[in-house]
Design an enzyme around this catalytic site. Structure first.
Site, PDB file in Angstrom:
ATOM      1  N   TYR A 181      29.833   9.750  31.265  1.00 13.15           N
ATOM      2  CA  TYR A 181      28.719  10.544  30.748  1.00 13.15           C
ATOM      3  C   TYR A 181      28.360  10.074  29.349  1.00 13.15           C
ATOM      4  O   TYR A 181      29.055   9.241  28.754  1.00 13.15           O
ATOM      5  CB  TYR A 181      29.054  12.032  30.763  1.00 13.15           C
ATOM      6  N   LEU A 213      37.602   7.045  21.641  1.00 19.23           N
ATOM      7  CA  LEU A 213      36.212   6.747  21.972  1.00 19.23           C
ATOM      8  C   LEU A 213      35.534   6.076  20.770  1.00 19.23           C
ATOM      9  O   LEU A 213      35.699   6.540  19.642  1.00 19.23           O
ATOM     10  CB  LEU A 213      35.481   8.055  22.305  1.00 19.23           C
ATOM     11  N   GLU A 270      41.907  11.421  17.583  1.00 19.12           N
ATOM     12  CA  GLU A 270      40.532  11.879  17.385  1.00 19.12           C
ATOM     13  C   GLU A 270      40.471  13.352  17.711  1.00 19.12           C
ATOM     14  O   GLU A 270      41.467  13.946  18.126  1.00 19.12           O
ATOM     15  CB  GLU A 270      39.551  11.074  18.253  1.00 19.12           C
ATOM     16  N   LYS A 322      33.877   6.655  28.233  1.00 14.21           N
ATOM     17  CA  LYS A 322      33.466   8.060  28.140  1.00 14.21           C
ATOM     18  C   LYS A 322      33.497   8.686  29.536  1.00 14.21           C
ATOM     19  O   LYS A 322      32.468   8.972  30.157  1.00 14.21           O
ATOM     20  CB  LYS A 322      32.089   8.188  27.478  1.00 14.21           C
TER      21      LYS A 322
HETATM   22  N1  PDD Z   1      31.831  14.114  22.526  1.00 16.71           N
HETATM   23  N2  PDD Z   1      35.715  11.446  20.600  1.00 16.71           N
HETATM   24  C1  PDD Z   1      35.614  12.173  21.736  1.00 16.71           C
HETATM   25  C2  PDD Z   1      36.852  12.377  22.550  1.00 16.71           C
HETATM   26  C3  PDD Z   1      34.375  12.712  22.123  1.00 16.71           C
HETATM   27  O1  PDD Z   1      34.275  13.423  23.264  1.00 16.71           O
HETATM   28  C4  PDD Z   1      33.237  12.512  21.297  1.00 16.71           C
HETATM   29  C5  PDD Z   1      31.879  13.026  21.660  1.00 16.71           C
HETATM   30  C6  PDD Z   1      33.394  11.764  20.125  1.00 16.71           C
HETATM   31  C7  PDD Z   1      32.252  11.480  19.203  1.00 16.71           C
HETATM   32  O2  PDD Z   1      31.400  10.506  19.741  1.00 16.71           O
HETATM   33  P1  PDD Z   1      29.853  10.460  19.373  1.00 16.71           P
HETATM   34  O3  PDD Z   1      29.764  10.416  17.901  1.00 16.71           O
HETATM   35  O4  PDD Z   1      29.386   9.234  20.010  1.00 16.71           O
HETATM   36  O5  PDD Z   1      29.223  11.723  19.948  1.00 16.71           O
HETATM   37  C8  PDD Z   1      34.652  11.241  19.815  1.00 16.71           C
HETATM   38  C9  PDD Z   1      30.529  14.550  23.036  1.00 16.71           C
HETATM   39  C10 PDD Z   1      29.581  14.998  21.983  1.00 16.71           C
HETATM   40  C11 PDD Z   1      30.760  15.583  24.121  1.00 16.71           C
HETATM   41  O6  PDD Z   1      31.676  15.373  24.877  1.00 16.71           O
HETATM   42  O7  PDD Z   1      30.006  16.558  24.215  1.00 16.71           O
END
Ligand code: PDD
Length: 284
Positions: free
Chosen positions: A34, A206, A181, A149
């Site tokens: 996703y 990620l 993270e 992801k």
């Molecule tokens: N989550 N690490 C994890 C495990 C994440 O699920 C996310 C983002 C990030 C941050 O990535 P980015 O800056 O590209 O959004 C780091 C999204 C927002 C979600 O699952 O809703």
């Protein structure tokens, strides 16, 4: 929830009409990926980078990308317009499609399932920004390809629930004593020496799109940055802390495991980075 137009496999339709078969591999195996992009002033934020990561995630698990980047962007823009969304998120998911339950991949002519929906959310004027977020640390119990992801998010669901039960906004996951993270965000600290620290990219986390933008902005602002592992003890002793994501942007952290960070208020460096990020997002 029900008054939305969603996108499913080539068509925009009312939420209630969007149905996925029981044999969808996303449902049975979490066999899919996703992506989440923010929408600000009706426009997608840093979207090309999100679509590049979507393409990479698909490639890493051997699902062909059903759309070109231009098509994705057109579909997202159309969905945002159809929902009259000015601020919030676009969620995109691709699974390996529908086939009789069997672990190995289905035949190559089975089409991936593509789903997109929007969520209205205050991404810029989030009230948590003023007070700052509290976080707790939890054990990182995930698999070894966290750079993908994947929609297999059970470990993150459990981590976020642990945070909710502790009455805080986010959980930072810890492996071998180092913070990997957040459950849905990238973790940063600012040391007493005013150095910005975040974990380097690897298969352990990620590659956050907001992380990359913040590191670019920090470099432009001549801030000292170190990409290295940091321990829970270092986080507890930090001058400032924050986390980043498409939905949180740059979120100040004021408490970790019940210990105040710095003055226990959003720190100046964090506030500055958030301002720079929102400025960049509005301009994008
Ligand atoms: N989550 N690490 C994890 C495990 C994440 O699920 C996310 C983002 C990030 C941050 O990535 P980015 O800056 O590209 O959004 C780091 C999204 C927002 C979600 O699952 O809703």
């Amino acid at each position: 929830m029900t008054d939305r137009i969603v996108y499913l496999n080539g068509e925009f339709m009312p939420f209630a009409e969007a149905k996925i078969p029981v044999m969808d591999r996303g449902f049975l195996f979490a066999d899919g990926i996703y992506e989440v992009s923010a929408v600000l002033d009706g426009k997608l934020v840093d979207n090309a980078a999100h679509l590049a990561r979507l393409d990479r995630s698909l490639g890493e698990i051997g699902i062909r990308n059903p759309h070109s980047l231009a098509e994705w962007e057109r579909l997202e823009t159309d969905l945002v317009a159809r929902n009259g969304l000015s601020e919030g998120l676009v969620y995109m998911q691709v699974t390996r499609g529908v086939y009789e339950r069997d672990f190995a991949f289905p035949p190559a002519d089975v089409a991936p399932t593509v789903v997109m929906f929007t969520q209205a959310k205050k991404v810029s004027a989030n009230p948590l920004v003023e007070t700052g977020a509290r976080v707790v640390t939890v054990e990182d119990i995930r698999w070894k390809r966290r750079d993908i992801k994947s929609v297999a998010l059970l470990a993150q669901v459990l981590a976020k629930q642990a945070a909710a039960q502790a009455g805080v906004a986010e959980a930072w996951m810890v492996e071998d004593g180092a913070v990997t993270e957040g459950s849905s965000s990238t973790a940063f600290i600012v040391t007493q020496e005013q150095t910005l620290v975040t974990r380097p990219l690897s298969t352990a986390l990620l590659p956050g799109i907001t992380r990359a933008a913040v590191l670019r902005l920090a470099a432009e602002a001549d801030l000292r940055v170190e990409e290295r592992l940091f321990s829970v003890a270092e986080a507890h002793a930090a001058q400032e802390a924050f986390y980043t994501s498409a939905s949180a942007f740059v979120m100040p952290v004021v408490e970790i495991d019940g210990r105040p960070i710095g003055e226990g208020r959003p720190g100046p460096l964090t506030r500055r980075l958030r301002e720079l990020y929102v400025e960049m997002a509005r301009a994008s």
